[in-house]
Design an enzyme around this catalytic site. Sequence first.
Site, PDB file in Angstrom:
ATOM      1  N   ASP A  89      15.498  12.507   4.327  1.00  0.00           N
ATOM      2  CA  ASP A  89      15.003  12.075   2.964  1.00  0.00           C
ATOM      3  C   ASP A  89      14.074  12.928   2.319  1.00  0.00           C
ATOM      4  O   ASP A  89      13.132  13.421   2.839  1.00  0.00           O
ATOM      5  CB  ASP A  89      14.202  10.763   3.464  1.00  0.00           C
ATOM      6  N   MET A 130      11.190  13.523   6.706  1.00  0.00           N
ATOM      7  CA  MET A 130      10.760  14.028   5.650  1.00  0.00           C
ATOM      8  C   MET A 130      11.299  15.212   5.223  1.00  0.00           C
ATOM      9  O   MET A 130      10.529  16.179   6.086  1.00  0.00           O
ATOM     10  CB  MET A 130       9.416  13.366   4.959  1.00  0.00           C
ATOM     11  N   MET A 170       5.934   1.915  -1.606  1.00  0.00           N
ATOM     12  CA  MET A 170       4.511   3.102  -1.951  1.00  0.00           C
ATOM     13  C   MET A 170       3.237   2.324  -2.186  1.00  0.00           C
ATOM     14  O   MET A 170       3.624   1.382  -3.090  1.00  0.00           O
ATOM     15  CB  MET A 170       4.761   4.201  -2.817  1.00  0.00           C
ATOM     16  N   HIS A 175      18.629   2.437  -0.090  1.00  0.00           N
ATOM     17  CA  HIS A 175      17.127   3.134   0.510  1.00  0.00           C
ATOM     18  C   HIS A 175      16.247   2.497  -0.670  1.00  0.00           C
ATOM     19  O   HIS A 175      16.319   2.681  -1.568  1.00  0.00           O
ATOM     20  CB  HIS A 175      17.467   4.563   0.758  1.00  0.00           C
ATOM     21  N   SER A 177      18.780   6.066  -2.863  1.00  0.00           N
ATOM     22  CA  SER A 177      17.335   5.601  -3.171  1.00  0.00           C
ATOM     23  C   SER A 177      17.418   4.965  -4.512  1.00  0.00           C
ATOM     24  O   SER A 177      17.358   5.817  -5.141  1.00  0.00           O
ATOM     25  CB  SER A 177      16.397   6.694  -2.791  1.00  0.00           C
ATOM     26  N   PHE A 193       7.450  10.795  -4.423  1.00  0.00           N
ATOM     27  CA  PHE A 193       8.474  10.985  -5.756  1.00  0.00           C
ATOM     28  C   PHE A 193       9.676  11.502  -5.358  1.00  0.00           C
ATOM     29  O   PHE A 193      10.097  12.201  -4.469  1.00  0.00           O
ATOM     30  CB  PHE A 193       7.485  11.940  -6.644  1.00  0.00           C
ATOM     31  N   MET A 230       6.138   3.489   2.788  1.00  0.00           N
ATOM     32  CA  MET A 230       4.967   4.736   2.682  1.00  0.00           C
ATOM     33  C   MET A 230       3.734   3.843   2.472  1.00  0.00           C
ATOM     34  O   MET A 230       3.073   3.809   1.254  1.00  0.00           O
ATOM     35  CB  MET A 230       5.390   5.419   1.593  1.00  0.00           C
ATOM     36  N   GLY A 285      13.309  13.431  -6.901  1.00  0.00           N
ATOM     37  CA  GLY A 285      13.505  14.547  -7.623  1.00  0.00           C
ATOM     38  C   GLY A 285      12.642  15.962  -7.231  1.00  0.00           C
ATOM     39  O   GLY A 285      12.699  16.820  -7.921  1.00  0.00           O
ATOM     40  N   ASP A 343      12.162   2.518  -1.343  1.00  0.00           N
ATOM     41  CA  ASP A 343      10.822   3.289  -1.146  1.00  0.00           C
ATOM     42  C   ASP A 343       9.820   2.391  -1.488  1.00  0.00           C
ATOM     43  O   ASP A 343       9.566   2.088  -2.646  1.00  0.00           O
ATOM     44  CB  ASP A 343      10.892   4.438  -1.697  1.00  0.00           C
ATOM     45  N   GLY A 362      15.061  15.503  -1.478  1.00  0.00           N
ATOM     46  CA  GLY A 362      15.645  16.811  -1.751  1.00  0.00           C
ATOM     47  C   GLY A 362      17.267  17.005  -1.300  1.00  0.00           C
ATOM     48  O   GLY A 362      17.845  18.270  -1.308  1.00  0.00           O
ATOM     49  N   HIS A 392      11.783   1.730   3.472  1.00  0.00           N
ATOM     50  CA  HIS A 392      10.995   2.849   3.966  1.00  0.00           C
ATOM     51  C   HIS A 392       9.499   2.804   3.366  1.00  0.00           C
ATOM     52  O   HIS A 392       9.268   2.723   2.212  1.00  0.00           O
ATOM     53  CB  HIS A 392      11.755   4.062   3.179  1.00  0.00           C
TER      54      HIS A 392
HETATM   55  C1  DX5 Z   1      10.334  10.183  -1.536  1.00  0.00           C
HETATM   56  C2  DX5 Z   1      11.084   8.915  -0.936  1.00  0.00           C
HETATM   57  C3  DX5 Z   1      12.743   9.192  -1.293  1.00  0.00           C
HETATM   58  C4  DX5 Z   1      13.075   9.789  -2.546  1.00  0.00           C
HETATM   59  C5  DX5 Z   1      14.136  10.651  -2.531  1.00  0.00           C
HETATM   60  O1  DX5 Z   1       9.245   9.723  -1.221  1.00  0.00           O
HETATM   61  O2  DX5 Z   1      11.085   8.687   0.325  1.00  0.00           O
HETATM   62  O3  DX5 Z   1      13.325   8.458  -0.560  1.00  0.00           O
HETATM   63  O4  DX5 Z   1      13.680   8.610  -3.433  1.00  0.00           O
HETATM   64  O5  DX5 Z   1      14.483  11.058  -3.829  1.00  0.00           O
HETATM   65  P1  DX5 Z   1      15.320  12.649  -4.100  1.00  0.00           P
HETATM   66  O6  DX5 Z   1      16.652  12.144  -3.300  1.00  0.00           O
HETATM   67  O7  DX5 Z   1      15.611  12.593  -5.600  1.00  0.00           O
HETATM   68  O8  DX5 Z   1      14.579  13.644  -3.341  1.00  0.00           O
HETATM   69 ZN    ZN Z   2      12.448   7.324   1.141  1.00  0.00          ZN
END
Ligand code: DX5
Ligand code: ZN
Length: 222
Positions: free
Chosen positions: A177, A139, A39, A35, A10, A145, A70, A147, A37, A179, A68
């Site tokens: 997706d 999810m 938002m 990937h 990502s 976010f 959001m 991390g 993201d 953690g 993805h």
């Molecule tokens: C969170 C995103 C993820 C994010 C995952 O809303 O959809 O794709 O980048 O980040 P890590 O792998 O650090 O949890």
């Molecule tokens: Zn994502």
Amino acid sequence: MKKTIRIAPSILSADFARLGEQVREAEAAGADWIHVDVMDGRFVPNITMGFVVVEALRRVTRLTLDVHLMIVEPERYVERFVAAGADVVTIHAEATPHVHRALQLVRTAGARAGLAVNPATPLDRFDDVWGELDLALLMTVNPGFGGQRFIERGLERLERLAARRDAGNPEALIEVDGGVGLANAAELVGRGADVLVAGSAVFNDRASVAENLKALRDAVQG
Ligand code: DX5
Ligand code: ZN
């Protein structure tokens, strides 16, 4: 036959000042998908990137661009993301009353369609649309976010989702997706994941993108 596991770095955790370079690094190191993201500051409390970034990424990589969304009312924008170069467009079940329409729009535009659910959304949201989708995204953190810490209940949800997928559309891929890292990658694959999204586990200051990807790949291959 061993199933294919795809690793999807990502770029949310990448260095945006050197985005092209970071994506090329990931591609050279054997990443399967990229990937992306998106938002909107409404569906989630963060704002990231849109069409122009997807277009720019399309010019630097041949890998599958896994977008993805959001964002609220994704049906308004899915065709533009496909036109920008997305190969997979995933919308959120919570973001629109028009899930079926949005998935159809993605496929008609020529991309693969994904449906995502947040950690507290019942998995029956998939039941009436298995035939309309190519990917189910689970999810395992609250979206918004990179991390964040993996929500452990996701393991059990993943198993239930995999069983539903086997019954509803065995061709559909399951993507996890949030953690994902060395500590849980193998277990996620064991419980049914086909695609692992990894942001901070791939792009961080601890090691190079190549080293991080290799470690993840080794973890899932055992
Ligand atoms: C969170 C995103 C993820 C994010 C995952 O809303 O959809 O794709 O980048 O980040 P890590 O792998 O650090 O949890
Ligand atoms: Zn994502």
